[in-house]
Write a protein that holds these residues in place. Structure first.
Motif, short mmCIF file in Angstrom:
data_model
loop_
_atom_site.label_atom_id
_atom_site.label_comp_id
_atom_site.label_asym_id
_atom_site.label_seq_id
_atom_site.Cartn_x
_atom_site.Cartn_y
_atom_site.Cartn_z
N ARG A 1 0.84 -1.18 0.00
CA ARG A 1 0.00 0.00 0.00
C ARG A 1 0.89 1.24 0.00
O ARG A 1 2.04 1.20 0.42
N THR B 1 -6.23 5.22 3.99
CA THR B 1 -7.04 4.17 3.38
C THR B 1 -8.43 4.16 4.02
O THR B 1 -8.68 4.84 5.02
N MET B 2 -9.32 3.34 3.45
CA MET B 2 -10.65 3.20 4.03
C MET B 2 -10.57 2.62 5.44
O MET B 2 -11.40 2.93 6.30
N SER B 3 -9.57 1.76 5.69
CA SER B 3 -9.38 1.23 7.04
C SER B 3 -9.07 2.34 8.03
O SER B 3 -9.55 2.35 9.17
N LEU C 1 -15.31 -1.27 8.55
CA LEU C 1 -14.81 -0.99 7.21
C LEU C 1 -15.94 -1.06 6.18
O LEU C 1 -16.02 -0.25 5.26
N SER D 1 -17.32 1.65 3.35
CA SER D 1 -17.47 1.29 1.94
C SER D 1 -18.87 1.63 1.44
O SER D 1 -19.05 2.20 0.36
N TYR E 1 -8.64 12.10 2.92
CA TYR E 1 -8.82 10.88 2.11
C TYR E 1 -9.45 11.25 0.77
O TYR E 1 -10.43 12.00 0.70
N PRO F 1 -10.86 9.18 -2.47
CA PRO F 1 -11.10 7.94 -3.21
C PRO F 1 -10.69 8.11 -4.66
O PRO F 1 -10.81 9.19 -5.24
N GLU G 1 -11.28 -3.35 0.94
CA GLU G 1 -11.30 -1.98 0.43
C GLU G 1 -11.63 -1.91 -1.05
O GLU G 1 -11.54 -0.84 -1.67
N HIS H 1 -12.77 -8.80 8.28
CA HIS H 1 -12.51 -7.41 7.89
C HIS H 1 -13.74 -6.75 7.26
O HIS H 1 -13.61 -5.92 6.35
#
Length: 341
Positions: A5, A11-13, A23, A27, A53, A55, A143, A158
């Protein structure tokens, strides 16, 4: 690689941790696939602002398009029974066809190809077979811009939805029913050692169900693994029978079942009078010669339909979609005593 990564990019996490939500909730908030409460959406938006963030624009654009296909990550590992895998592939293809989807097969071990198929929008959803505990694919798949469904039941998913047969309850049911029929000394012949070592979720849960239930019922129990492609099934069966002669077997190793049946026959074992046996296996693998094994059947068609239905529901953005763990039932046939009234 698939598991690398960008070090500085949120990140989305990160968003999920910052907002204190799952998570999958992040999403769904970003994709609009499910209704999210205004309070939760505000927390997520605030976290996005704090962490800067952004996307990927291409992923957002792809989310509005349809490929008309569901990806299926199929295992190629040597310890996986190819015949049983193809039974699942066929069940998923039939279910997908009925739902007006095509199936795109992907080598499950090719992580980069799996990620690429999702990122490029070649499929509307992905079903992943042969999931292991601590599967390295899951944090990244969680993700993905498109829905992912696991055909397996890891303890930590997850936020990805899981569909599977309840293997833990399957072996628990096998033990309980054998106990009701008088068995007191049980042996489980389980999946090959490689499968156990890599912690395929079905093997781990079946083993746990066997051991836990035997302990609860106060039964004498042993668990053995059988690598029948390398080791002599005859030697294994003789060793099992020689040590504290069991009065029942639970077999969770479909590909070894024919060889075990031959070995028991060669040893002059009459079922169920000498030995009761329950197989945890699909129906079509339990008829051997003139003997049809009592079984906790693995409902391949039902599992395939459930996976495709879950994937379709996620593609369509339907609410109330959750994990599915299909309950087992025992089919009494030739290798166990009938229950006394």
């Amino acid at each position: 690689s698939f598991l690398q990564r960008g070090a500085a990019m949120a990140t989305m996490s990160d968003i999920a941790r910052e907002a204190g939500v799952s998570l999958s909730t992040v999403s769904y908030a970003l994709s609009g696939k499910r209704a999210i409460s205004e309070t939760t959406r505000e927390r997520i938006n605030a976290a996005i602002t704090r962490l800067s963030y952004h996307p990927h624009a291409g992923a957002r654009a792809l989310a509005s398009q349809r490929a008309g296909a569901i990806g299926l990550a199929v295992p190629l590992a040597e310890d996986v029974d190819a015949h049983v895998v193809m039974m699942f592939v066929r069940s998923l293809m039939r279910a997908a066809h009925q739902a007006s989807h095509e199936i795109l097969l992907i080598a499950g071990e090719d992580h980069a190809a799996t990620a690429r198929v999702l990122a490029e929008g070649k499929v509307d959803a992905l079903v992943v077979m042969d999931v292991v505990e601590d599967d390295p694919r899951l944090p990244i798949l969680a993700e993905a811009a498109r829905p992912v469904v696991l055909l397996g039941y890891p303890s930590e998913a997850h936020g990805i939805l899981r569909v599977d047969f309840d293997f833990e309850q399957a072996s628990a049911l096998a033990v309980t029913e054998l106990h009701r029929r008088g068995a007191r000394r049980l042996v489980m012949i389980g999946s090959p050692s490689v499968t156990q070592t890599r912690h395929a979720t079905y093997a781990d849960r079946a083993t746990r169900g066997f051991r836990t239930t035997c302990e609860q019922l106060g039964l004498q129990a042993r668990h053995v693994v059988h690598d029948h492609e390398v080791d002599s099934t005859g030697q294994l069966v003789r060793a099992v029978l020689a040590q504290d002669r069991p009065d029942a077997l639970v077999i969770h190793n479909e590909s070894a079942l024919p060889a075990i049946h031959r070995a028991l026959t060669e040893e002059g074992i009459s079922m169920p009078s000498d030995l009761q046996v329950v197989a945890i296996a699909p129906r079509e693998t339990t008829l051997l010669g003139t003997v049809e094994y009592t079984a906790v059947e693995i409902p391949v068609e039902q599992i395939g339909r459930a996976a495709v239905t879950t994937a379709t529901d996620l593609i369509e953005g339907r609410s109330g979609v959750g994990d599915q763990l299909i309950a087992p039932s025992l089919i009494e046939r030739d290798t166990t005593h009938p229950l006394r009234p």
